[in-house]
Enzyme design. Structure first.
Site, mmCIF file in Angstrom:
data_model
loop_
_atom_site.group_PDB
_atom_site.id
_atom_site.type_symbol
_atom_site.label_atom_id
_atom_site.label_comp_id
_atom_site.label_asym_id
_atom_site.label_seq_id
_atom_site.Cartn_x
_atom_site.Cartn_y
_atom_site.Cartn_z
ATOM 1 N N LYS A 109 0.852 -1.185 0.000
ATOM 2 C CA LYS A 109 0.000 0.000 0.000
ATOM 3 C C LYS A 109 0.893 1.241 0.000
ATOM 4 O O LYS A 109 1.815 1.347 0.811
ATOM 5 C CB LYS A 109 -0.893 -0.024 1.243
ATOM 6 N N HIS A 111 -0.231 4.458 0.339
ATOM 7 C CA HIS A 111 -0.839 5.616 0.989
ATOM 8 C C HIS A 111 -1.288 5.210 2.384
ATOM 9 O O HIS A 111 -1.194 4.046 2.769
ATOM 10 C CB HIS A 111 -2.025 6.129 0.167
#
Length: 229
Positions: A109, A111
């Site tokens: 991921k 963010h």
């Protein structure tokens, strides 16, 4: 062979009744035709999930190893690790209240909190991997690499089923003796690897639950492809 523990009998019956352990003719990725097929992803109903989580928890509870985190490799391992952690806390709250769980993302991921791991941080922790089966060992090697990259220490692996089956011969000659994927992984990483059920357990436990022809074909398959480890 000694009689199976009750929790193994219960798990096996649940797998058969839920059509998760099937008998017939199934083409495997290896190209072999197997007389049985087991798919842990089919434990998707509440009662079936309770059955497999209980079997994992009681198996884990019996192990002579120490761990801090139950880790489920994406994707099938995620619900298995989560459910097993819950069940451990239920069967012995005093002993397992502090056991944590985590799992990996297939893609990191980029963010929010970011990273590859969801759940408990792995750094400095002993990690027990929980998954369905070991077919070629590729997914488990990837999981071990991710855990070690995060600073975790792999304590062992628990799977639902050990097929006790030798790897396909590279030259295509399946008459040659050979190790299983589970055995190769155990040797490569010097890790303890456990299974809720083995093929031996299945053959012993299905007597009276399935037809004699299915038992015979499964015994013949075991004899033909049984691993040396």
């Amino acid at each position: 062979m000694s009689e199976l523990p009750q929790y193994k009998k219960d798990f096996l019956k649940s797998a058969i009744d839920g059509n998760i352990l099937k008998f017939g003719s199934f083409l495997l990725k290896s190209g072999r035709t197997s007389p049985y097929f087991f798919n842990a992803g089919d434990f998707y109903r509440a009662d079936l999930l309770n059955s497999i989580s209980t079997a994992y928890a009681l198996t884990i509870d019996s192990l002579p190893i120490q761990y801090d985190i139950i880790f489920g490799p994406a994707y099938k391992g995620i619900p298995l690790a989560t459910a097993a952690t819950i069940k451990l806390g239920q069967i012995n709250p005093d002993k397992y209240a502090s056991v944590e769980y985590s799992f990996d993302r297939k893609e990191a991921k980029d963010h929010g909190e970011g990273g590859n791991i969801v759940g408990a941080p792995l750094k400095g922790k002993r990690v027990l991997i929980v998954d369905d089966v070991i077919t070629a060992g590729t997914a488990k090697r990837e999981a071990i690499a991710k855990i070690e990259k995060e600073g975790g220490i792999v304590a062992g692996i628990v799977v639902a089923l050990d097929r006790m089956e030798k790897l396909p011969a590279k030259d295509g000659d399946d008459s040659k003796p050979g190790p299983s994927a589970l055995g190769e992984l155990k040797k490569e990483y010097n890790l303890p690897i456990y299974a809720i059920l083995t093929l031996d357990d299945i053959i012993e436990g299905i007597k009276g639950l399935v037809g004699e022809e299915d038992i015979k074909r499964t015994e013949e398959y075991r004899e033909k492809y049984k691993a040396t480890d």
